[in-house]
Design a protein around this motif. Sequence first.
Motif, PDB file in Angstrom:
ATOM      1  N   GLY A  15       0.800  -1.214   0.000  1.00 33.77           N
ATOM      2  CA  GLY A  15       0.000   0.000   0.000  1.00 33.77           C
ATOM      3  C   GLY A  15       0.833   1.264   0.000  1.00 33.77           C
ATOM      4  N   ILE A  16       0.322   2.266  -0.626  1.00 40.68           N
ATOM      5  CA  ILE A  16       0.978   3.577  -0.659  1.00 40.68           C
ATOM      6  C   ILE A  16      -0.012   4.577  -0.072  1.00 40.68           C
ATOM      7  CG2 ILE A  16       1.916   5.397  -2.117  1.00 40.68           C
ATOM      8  CD1 ILE A  16       2.571   3.201  -4.185  1.00 40.68           C
ATOM      9  N   ARG A  17       0.362   5.179   1.033  1.00 42.45           N
ATOM     10  CA  ARG A  17      -0.494   6.195   1.640  1.00 42.45           C
ATOM     11  C   ARG A  17      -0.412   7.471   0.819  1.00 42.45           C
ATOM     12  NH1 ARG A  17       0.680   5.131   8.022  1.00 42.45           N
ATOM     13  NH2 ARG A  17      -0.340   3.100   8.024  1.00 42.45           N
ATOM     14  N   GLN A  18      -1.564   7.966   0.426  1.00 43.98           N
ATOM     15  CA  GLN A  18      -1.627   9.169  -0.386  1.00 43.98           C
ATOM     16  C   GLN A  18      -2.346  10.254   0.423  1.00 43.98           C
ATOM     17  OE1 GLN A  18      -3.044   8.336  -4.311  1.00 43.98           O
ATOM     18  NE2 GLN A  18      -1.837   6.473  -4.458  1.00 43.98           N
ATOM     19  N   LEU A  19      -1.568  10.926   1.232  1.00 39.87           N
ATOM     20  CA  LEU A  19      -2.095  11.897   2.183  1.00 39.87           C
ATOM     21  C   LEU A  19      -2.843  13.040   1.498  1.00 39.87           C
ATOM     22  CD1 LEU A  19      -2.185  12.674   5.194  1.00 39.87           C
ATOM     23  CD2 LEU A  19      -0.114  14.007   4.784  1.00 39.87           C
ATOM     24  N   HIS A  20      -2.242  13.658   0.506  1.00 43.08           N
ATOM     25  CA  HIS A  20      -2.851  14.822  -0.137  1.00 43.08           C
ATOM     26  C   HIS A  20      -4.161  14.467  -0.841  1.00 43.08           C
ATOM     27  CE1 HIS A  20       0.608  17.120   0.901  1.00 43.08           C
ATOM     28  NE2 HIS A  20       1.427  16.384   0.148  1.00 43.08           N
ATOM     29  N   LEU A  21      -4.148  13.387  -1.593  1.00 42.88           N
ATOM     30  CA  LEU A  21      -5.349  12.979  -2.311  1.00 42.88           C
ATOM     31  C   LEU A  21      -6.437  12.509  -1.348  1.00 42.88           C
ATOM     32  CD1 LEU A  21      -6.473  12.776  -5.145  1.00 42.88           C
ATOM     33  CD2 LEU A  21      -5.558  10.468  -5.301  1.00 42.88           C
ATOM     34  N   GLY A  22      -6.053  11.830  -0.277  1.00 44.35           N
ATOM     35  CA  GLY A  22      -7.016  11.387   0.718  1.00 44.35           C
ATOM     36  C   GLY A  22      -7.691  12.547   1.425  1.00 44.35           C
ATOM     37  N   ILE A  23      -6.901  13.546   1.828  1.00 44.19           N
ATOM     38  CA  ILE A  23      -7.473  14.727   2.487  1.00 44.19           C
ATOM     39  C   ILE A  23      -8.387  15.474   1.526  1.00 44.19           C
ATOM     40  CG2 ILE A  23      -6.889  16.998   3.441  1.00 44.19           C
ATOM     41  CD1 ILE A  23      -4.420  15.651   4.694  1.00 44.19           C
ATOM     42  N   TYR A  24      -7.943  15.627   0.272  1.00 44.04           N
ATOM     43  CA  TYR A  24      -8.774  16.298  -0.727  1.00 44.04           C
ATOM     44  C   TYR A  24     -10.096  15.572  -0.916  1.00 44.04           C
ATOM     45  CZ  TYR A  24     -10.559  17.700  -5.258  1.00 44.04           C
ATOM     46  OH  TYR A  24     -11.377  18.111  -6.268  1.00 44.04           O
ATOM     47  N   SER A  25     -10.051  14.253  -1.029  1.00 45.81           N
ATOM     48  CA  SER A  25     -11.257  13.470  -1.263  1.00 45.81           C
ATOM     49  C   SER A  25     -12.228  13.575  -0.088  1.00 45.81           C
ATOM     50  CB  SER A  25     -10.882  12.008  -1.512  1.00 45.81           C
ATOM     51  OG  SER A  25     -12.018  11.240  -1.794  1.00 45.81           O
ATOM     52  N   THR A  76      -9.604   5.194   2.645  1.00 49.71           N
ATOM     53  CA  THR A  76      -8.714   4.126   2.163  1.00 49.71           C
ATOM     54  C   THR A  76      -7.413   4.694   1.601  1.00 49.71           C
ATOM     55  OG1 THR A  76      -9.797   4.074  -0.004  1.00 49.71           O
ATOM     56  CG2 THR A  76     -10.620   2.547   1.657  1.00 49.71           C
ATOM     57  N   LEU A  77      -7.474   5.892   1.001  1.00 47.22           N
ATOM     58  CA  LEU A  77      -6.238   6.521   0.521  1.00 47.22           C
ATOM     59  C   LEU A  77      -5.331   6.912   1.680  1.00 47.22           C
ATOM     60  CD1 LEU A  77      -7.593   8.831  -2.311  1.00 47.22           C
ATOM     61  CD2 LEU A  77      -6.120   6.842  -2.591  1.00 47.22           C
ATOM     62  N   LEU A  78      -5.917   7.431   2.740  1.00 49.54           N
ATOM     63  CA  LEU A  78      -5.111   7.819   3.904  1.00 49.54           C
ATOM     64  C   LEU A  78      -4.441   6.616   4.559  1.00 49.54           C
ATOM     65  CD1 LEU A  78      -7.338  10.513   5.660  1.00 49.54           C
ATOM     66  CD2 LEU A  78      -5.266  10.876   4.330  1.00 49.54           C
ATOM     67  N   LYS A  79      -5.158   5.502   4.602  1.00 52.32           N
ATOM     68  CA  LYS A  79      -4.609   4.302   5.235  1.00 52.32           C
ATOM     69  C   LYS A  79      -3.669   3.537   4.325  1.00 52.32           C
ATOM     70  CE  LYS A  79      -7.757   1.746   7.121  1.00 52.32           C
ATOM     71  NZ  LYS A  79      -9.021   1.077   7.479  1.00 52.32           N
ATOM     72  N   GLY A  80      -3.736   3.787   3.022  1.00 54.75           N
ATOM     73  CA  GLY A  80      -2.902   3.045   2.080  1.00 54.75           C
ATOM     74  C   GLY A  80      -3.402   1.634   1.868  1.00 54.75           C
ATOM     75  N   ASP A  81      -4.698   1.448   1.977  1.00 56.22           N
ATOM     76  CA  ASP A  81      -5.270   0.108   1.825  1.00 56.22           C
ATOM     77  C   ASP A  81      -5.199  -0.386   0.389  1.00 56.22           C
ATOM     78  OD1 ASP A  81      -5.935  -0.242   4.460  1.00 56.22           O
ATOM     79  OD2 ASP A  81      -8.061   0.203   4.220  1.00 56.22           O
ATOM     80  N   VAL A  82      -4.998  -1.671   0.254  1.00 58.40           N
ATOM     81  CA  VAL A  82      -5.162  -2.376  -1.007  1.00 58.40           C
ATOM     82  C   VAL A  82      -6.282  -3.389  -0.767  1.00 58.40           C
ATOM     83  CG1 VAL A  82      -2.796  -2.051  -1.786  1.00 58.40           C
ATOM     84  CG2 VAL A  82      -3.345  -4.029  -0.409  1.00 58.40           C
ATOM     85  N   PHE A  83      -6.736  -4.041  -1.805  1.00 54.54           N
ATOM     86  CA  PHE A  83      -7.880  -4.943  -1.656  1.00 54.54           C
ATOM     87  C   PHE A  83      -7.639  -6.011  -0.602  1.00 54.54           C
ATOM     88  CE2 PHE A  83     -10.138  -8.846  -2.711  1.00 54.54           C
ATOM     89  CZ  PHE A  83     -11.437  -8.396  -2.670  1.00 54.54           C
ATOM     90  N   CYS A  84      -6.477  -6.605  -0.598  1.00 56.07           N
ATOM     91  CA  CYS A  84      -6.215  -7.717   0.313  1.00 56.07           C
ATOM     92  C   CYS A  84      -6.028  -7.284   1.765  1.00 56.07           C
ATOM     93  CB  CYS A  84      -4.997  -8.512  -0.149  1.00 56.07           C
ATOM     94  SG  CYS A  84      -5.329  -9.448  -1.647  1.00 56.07           S
ATOM     95  N   SER A  85      -5.806  -5.994   2.000  1.00 56.89           N
ATOM     96  CA  SER A  85      -5.664  -5.557   3.392  1.00 56.89           C
ATOM     97  C   SER A  85      -7.007  -5.497   4.096  1.00 56.89           C
ATOM     98  CB  SER A  85      -4.964  -4.199   3.461  1.00 56.89           C
ATOM     99  OG  SER A  85      -5.730  -3.219   2.809  1.00 56.89           O
TER     100      SER A  85
END
Length: 137
Positions: A15-25, A76-85
């Motif tokens: 997983g890759i945490r995407q802080l900026h995109l997650g906050i925006y969303s 899910t973007l903030l946590k960096g989740d992928v499907f299997c997580s």
Amino acid sequence: SEVMPPGPAWSAKYGIRQLHLGIYSIAFGVITEILYIPCIIGLRRDMKTDCFKIMFWLGLLDMTAIISNSVMYGVTLLKGDVFCSNPAMAIAVGMTGYGIWFSASACCIVLGLNRLCIILDFPHLFSSTKTNIYVCV
């Protein structure tokens, strides 16, 4: 899943945490929900006509879709989740978003048919009881 069972280890590894995109969303979803509230209240006050009944239900569907497609996606973007997580959450959010999209599309078709029947002077096809049935089914 035999090598690494579903769970948080997948997020840590892939997983890759995407802080900026997650906050925006999340911010976009919350602001949109707040702006939707007066619209829904306004539509609720004028539920005498069939058109406003349909638009009220369409607004409620849109609000639910925003929660699923913007706010929960941002989480899910903030946590960096992928499907299997977290497969249960991914399936629930995906199915909710898809189901709401399908329902809103059907509601838009009913609204278009309602407006067409009014223009063609067939108002008896959309009485109060029939409109409630069209929207709920």
